[in-house]
Design an enzyme around this catalytic site. Structure first.
Site, short mmCIF file in Angstrom:
data_model
loop_
_atom_site.label_atom_id
_atom_site.label_comp_id
_atom_site.label_asym_id
_atom_site.label_seq_id
_atom_site.Cartn_x
_atom_site.Cartn_y
_atom_site.Cartn_z
N TYR A 139 0.84 -1.20 0.00
CA TYR A 139 0.00 0.00 0.00
C TYR A 139 0.87 1.24 0.00
O TYR A 139 1.95 1.26 0.62
CB TYR A 139 -0.86 0.05 1.27
N TYR A 165 -0.24 -10.08 0.35
CA TYR A 165 0.87 -9.53 1.13
C TYR A 165 0.87 -10.15 2.53
O TYR A 165 -0.18 -10.56 3.04
CB TYR A 165 0.79 -8.00 1.22
N ARG A 191 -2.57 -12.12 3.28
CA ARG A 191 -3.95 -11.81 2.91
C ARG A 191 -4.23 -12.30 1.49
O ARG A 191 -3.41 -12.09 0.60
CB ARG A 191 -4.21 -10.30 2.92
N HIS A 232 -7.22 -8.62 -2.47
CA HIS A 232 -8.52 -8.02 -2.21
C HIS A 232 -8.51 -6.54 -2.52
O HIS A 232 -7.46 -5.90 -2.51
CB HIS A 232 -8.94 -8.23 -0.74
N HIS A 265 -10.59 -3.09 -1.18
CA HIS A 265 -11.51 -2.56 -0.16
C HIS A 265 -12.58 -1.70 -0.83
O HIS A 265 -12.26 -0.89 -1.72
CB HIS A 265 -10.76 -1.69 0.84
#
Lengths: 171, 231
Positions: B102, B141, B151, B154, B156
């Site tokens: 991110y 990640y 995870r 995905h 959000h």
């Protein structure tokens, strides 16, 4: 009645929402309003009493829409909690709004919170509203913002514990 | 407006010990069921708030180049429990880049940042409740929850709906991800069918020749008989 379509369930906001959500923080940081305002500030705590430093809080005050009509998102605030779990909302209090209305409906998001929580904050020197009257008396304190000597109001949010904030289910 | 009760198991368990951060953060008291008129907030965002670069995340405003990764388009319909479209409603999305990182100061994952990918956007649903955006497929990640914790890929989603109580934040996953069984966030939802509703489906119709792959992700918000009602 049964649902015809099944709803989409909730997932946590995670720790990395801030850049995506910043536009609304910017849009609501210094709202111009034609109404008198009050400031509600506090700290959000977890079950150990530790501050939650990655929460996102939204406050919705439908009665402020007219007073903030020139703003990008009238009646709405979004703020991330700070490193010490602190938050602060400056809210419009229009004269024609019911005196017993909540100061704001509040929605809470955070890492480790797999579904956002709905609550509301009321000023402790306002009349008891029909909404607050539905809260068991022993727990009403958790929704009351206390007036401070400087004229602001103090309201802490506790996700767990003896003074766990009352969270709502809208049905 | 009245809402039907949400069937047991559809919402995630607020305290789900396998996801460690829930242990001290999930409320323990039962929710207070309220009998109250709900505030409506139609059109919380106007089209002016949505910028062109926010529906094509591969070409963000102010960046010279194009994001690296597998280009995808994500589209779907936002409806309520009765199947009625949720119109003119704000949708926010955010995600990591193709390498699984991110653009966030607290993301310390040792994977490269992409100078041409910010990883966030927003849009409004149209008259049929549809949304659409172009992005790159996010990478899995690692996170510190448990040994070998990664995870599933995905995106959000944050949705406002047209009524306050429709507010939803969720995550869209990709079909057949091998990490589903090991992910405590995905599995915090007890109901298997509700979990599967978080999985997008590959769409050959949305796939664009020699350009990108298509995924569809429909979202259903609470609410029926949406008669505007203030407080």
């Amino acid at each position: 009645m049964t649902n015809q379509v099944n709803i989409t369930t909730s997932q946590t906001i995670g720790p990395f929402s801030h850049e995506a959500w910043q536009w609304a923080v910017d849009a609501t940081a210094s709202v111009e309003t034609t109404a008198p305002t009050v400031t509600v500030r506090g700290i959000i705590y977890d079950g150990d009493g530790a501050p939650i430093n990655d929460a996102q809080l939204e406050a919705w005050n439908p009665h402020a829409a007219a007073a903030e009509a020139q703003q990008a998102i009238p009646g709405f605030r979004r703020i991330p909690s700070g490193e010490a779990g602190e938050f602060q909302f400056r809210l419009s209090r229009p004269a024609d709004a019911p005196a017993d209305a909540p100061a704001a409906f509040v929605t809470i998001f955070a890492r480790g919170l797999v579904k956002h929580q709905f609550t509301a904050v009321f000023l402790d020197d306002a009349p008891v509203s029909p909404l607050l009257a539905q809260v068991p008396e022993a727990r009403r304190d958790t929704l009351l913002a206390r007036r401070q000597p400087d004229g602001s109001y103090r309201w802490d949010i506790r996700m767990q514990g003896d003074a766990e904030t009352v969270f709502f289910d809208y049905t | 407006m009245k809402f039907d009760p949400v069937p047991s198991g559809v919402y995630p368990e607020l305290v789900h010990p396998e996801y460690k951060s829930t242990i001290k953060r999930g409320p323990l008291q039962p929710l207070l069921r309220l009998d109250a008129a709900l505030p409506v907030r139609d059109n919380i965002a106007t089209p002016a708030l949505v910028l062109p670069g926010e529906i094509d995340l591969t070409r963000p405003e102010g960046c010279a180049g194009e994001a690296i990764g597998e280009r995808i388009v994500v589209t779907g319909r936002v409806t309520d429990e009765d199947g009625k479209p949720v119109r003119n409603s704000l949708v926010e999305v955010w995600q990591c880049n193709a390498a699984g990182r991110y653009r966030h100061k607290k993301d310390q994952h040792n994977a490269p940042l992409d100078p041409n990918f910010n990883g966030w956007g927003k849009m409004l649903t149209d008259d049929e409740g549809r949304y659409r955006f172009v992005t790159v497929r996010p990478g899995p990640y690692p996170w510190g929850n448990h040994h070998k914790a990664f995870r599933p890929a995905h995106i959000h989603f944050s949705l406002f709906g047209n009524v306050y109580a429709q507010r939803l934040v969720t995550q869209m996953y990709f079909p057949n991800d091998p990490l589903f069984d090991y992910d405590p966030i995905f599995n915090s939802v007890p109901d298997a069918a509700a979990r599967q509703r978080l999985v997008s489906r590959f769409s050959i119709e949305e796939t664009m020749h020699e350009h990108l792959l298509g995924y569809e992700f429909d979202i259903v918000l609470r609410g029926r008989d949406a008669t505007p009602m203030g407080l």
